[in-house]
Design a protein around this motif. Structure first.
Motif, PDB file in Angstrom:
ATOM      1  N   LEU A  58     -80.807 -57.210 -61.074  1.00  0.00           N
ATOM      2  CA  LEU A  58     -80.001 -56.340 -60.227  1.00  0.00           C
ATOM      3  C   LEU A  58     -79.450 -57.171 -59.080  1.00  0.00           C
ATOM      4  O   LEU A  58     -80.213 -57.767 -58.319  1.00  0.00           O
ATOM      5  CB  LEU A  58     -80.842 -55.193 -59.666  1.00  0.00           C
ATOM      6  N   ILE A  59     -78.128 -57.232 -58.956  1.00  0.00           N
ATOM      7  CA  ILE A  59     -77.497 -57.893 -57.822  1.00  0.00           C
ATOM      8  C   ILE A  59     -77.121 -56.798 -56.836  1.00  0.00           C
ATOM      9  O   ILE A  59     -76.213 -55.996 -57.094  1.00  0.00           O
ATOM     10  CB  ILE A  59     -76.272 -58.721 -58.252  1.00  0.00           C
TER      11      ILE A  59
ATOM     12  N   LEU B  62     -74.700 -54.792 -61.318  1.00  0.00           N
ATOM     13  CA  LEU B  62     -74.289 -54.950 -59.928  1.00  0.00           C
ATOM     14  C   LEU B  62     -74.352 -53.589 -59.254  1.00  0.00           C
ATOM     15  O   LEU B  62     -73.887 -52.588 -59.804  1.00  0.00           O
ATOM     16  CB  LEU B  62     -72.866 -55.497 -59.842  1.00  0.00           C
ATOM     17  N   LEU B  63     -74.904 -53.547 -58.038  1.00  0.00           N
ATOM     18  CA  LEU B  63     -75.034 -52.253 -57.374  1.00  0.00           C
ATOM     19  C   LEU B  63     -75.144 -52.396 -55.867  1.00  0.00           C
ATOM     20  O   LEU B  63     -75.289 -53.485 -55.330  1.00  0.00           O
ATOM     21  CB  LEU B  63     -76.241 -51.480 -57.920  1.00  0.00           C
TER      22      LEU B  63
ATOM     23  N   MET C 207     -75.335 -47.536 -59.187  1.00  0.00           N
ATOM     24  CA  MET C 207     -76.669 -46.979 -59.402  1.00  0.00           C
ATOM     25  C   MET C 207     -76.791 -46.202 -60.724  1.00  0.00           C
ATOM     26  O   MET C 207     -77.843 -46.265 -61.375  1.00  0.00           O
ATOM     27  CB  MET C 207     -77.073 -46.097 -58.226  1.00  0.00           C
ATOM     28  N   PRO C 208     -75.756 -45.452 -61.161  1.00  0.00           N
ATOM     29  CA  PRO C 208     -75.879 -44.749 -62.449  1.00  0.00           C
ATOM     30  C   PRO C 208     -76.204 -45.678 -63.619  1.00  0.00           C
ATOM     31  O   PRO C 208     -76.952 -45.300 -64.525  1.00  0.00           O
ATOM     32  CB  PRO C 208     -74.516 -44.075 -62.619  1.00  0.00           C
ATOM     33  N   ALA C 209     -75.658 -46.885 -63.611  1.00  0.00           N
ATOM     34  CA  ALA C 209     -75.955 -47.832 -64.690  1.00  0.00           C
ATOM     35  C   ALA C 209     -77.430 -48.238 -64.652  1.00  0.00           C
ATOM     36  O   ALA C 209     -78.064 -48.424 -65.704  1.00  0.00           O
ATOM     37  CB  ALA C 209     -75.064 -49.068 -64.570  1.00  0.00           C
ATOM     38  N   TRP C 210     -77.981 -48.368 -63.472  1.00  0.00           N
ATOM     39  CA  TRP C 210     -79.405 -48.654 -63.300  1.00  0.00           C
ATOM     40  C   TRP C 210     -80.234 -47.506 -63.849  1.00  0.00           C
ATOM     41  O   TRP C 210     -81.228 -47.720 -64.562  1.00  0.00           O
ATOM     42  CB  TRP C 210     -79.689 -48.913 -61.829  1.00  0.00           C
TER      43      TRP C 210
ATOM     44  N   SER D 193     -83.648 -45.125 -68.179  1.00  0.00           N
ATOM     45  CA  SER D 193     -83.832 -44.073 -69.179  1.00  0.00           C
ATOM     46  C   SER D 193     -83.998 -44.663 -70.572  1.00  0.00           C
ATOM     47  O   SER D 193     -84.877 -44.246 -71.341  1.00  0.00           O
ATOM     48  CB  SER D 193     -82.635 -43.114 -69.143  1.00  0.00           C
ATOM     49  N   ALA D 194     -83.159 -45.643 -70.898  1.00  0.00           N
ATOM     50  CA  ALA D 194     -83.228 -46.266 -72.225  1.00  0.00           C
ATOM     51  C   ALA D 194     -84.530 -47.035 -72.401  1.00  0.00           C
ATOM     52  O   ALA D 194     -85.174 -46.963 -73.460  1.00  0.00           O
ATOM     53  CB  ALA D 194     -82.026 -47.191 -72.422  1.00  0.00           C
ATOM     54  N   GLN D 195     -84.941 -47.772 -71.377  1.00  0.00           N
ATOM     55  CA  GLN D 195     -86.182 -48.542 -71.468  1.00  0.00           C
ATOM     56  C   GLN D 195     -87.389 -47.622 -71.539  1.00  0.00           C
ATOM     57  O   GLN D 195     -88.352 -47.896 -72.267  1.00  0.00           O
ATOM     58  CB  GLN D 195     -86.310 -49.469 -70.254  1.00  0.00           C
TER      59      GLN D 195
END
Length: 218
Positions: free
Chosen positions: A159-160, A191-192, A200-203, A208-210
């Motif tokens: 996470l950057i 990147l966030l 943040m939504p991508a995080w 969720s996937a992990q």
């Protein structure tokens, strides 16, 4: 060298016990690591607020001293246990096991472990987590992956953080990503900004996937 190997071997045994305990209760554990000031606590605060009601989140907060970060986490709405390591520069599996006992995790919970700020020692100690995340901020050097390769080899996600400060600092995002990929070609990079919410939504999607993979939902 022999003493170091014995310490790591003992820790690995305890880490496997933690991992089995998490798996048996469908708890998804994430180990967040960074240098001091990269923004781990801010990321956790926003994550807890944004995911409130979707999934029970608990936090183990690792610092050498004080409970300042634990108080911030508690104010965000998550159960938290502070682990102070004193002169220690990292959490270990034994500390995590005792912290988890105090948390009383519910089945299916997500456990976010904020490790002590340090880009060296935490990479050596398995805590029993299913995922490892490395955080850097744009206020640091973009050469961190090359200077601390073991940490970046150990991580699954980079996470950057602090993208909102990018116009004010000398940080080459592409160079940092390239350096990370040189060290660990399999590493995912997001990147966030925990301050503005950008990225943040991508995080959350990654978490969720992990989590689904870790508890056997996929």
């Amino acid at each position: 060298m022999s003493l170091e190997q014995n310490i790591l071997a003992k820790n690995q045994l305890l880490a496997e016990r933690n991992r089995g305990w998490f798996a048996g209760r469908e708890v998804f554990a994430v180990n967040l690591m960074s240098s001091p000031g990269a923004g781990k606590t801010s990321i956790l605060e926003r994550t807890i607020r944004d995911l409130h009601g979707e999934i029970p989140i608990s936090v183990l907060e690792g610092d050498q001293a004080t409970s300042v970060d634990a108080e911030r986490i508690r104010a965000s709405g998550a159960a938290v246990v502070q682990i102070n390591t004193g002169t220690g520069c990292h959490l270990d599996a034994h500390m995590v096991a005792h912290g988890v006992e105090r948390l009383g995790l519910s089945r299916g919970a997500m456990l976010l472990i904020e490790n002590v700020g340090n880009l060296v020692c935490p990479a050596l100690f398995d805590l029993g987590e299913q995922s490892r995340v490395v955080v850097v901020s744009v206020t640091e050097g973009d050469d961190k992956p090359l200077k601390y390769p073991h940490m970046f080899r150990a991580g699954q996600l980079l996470l950057i953080n602090k993208l909102d400060l990018l116009p004010y600092v000398r940080f080459d995002v592409e160079r940092c990503v390239d350096h990370a990929k040189q060290v660990n070609s399999e590493m995912t990079v997001l990147l966030l900004s925990a301050e503005t919410g950008e990225g943040m939504p991508a995080w959350y999607d990654w978490l969720s996937a992990q989590r689904a993979r870790a508890i056997g939902q996929v």
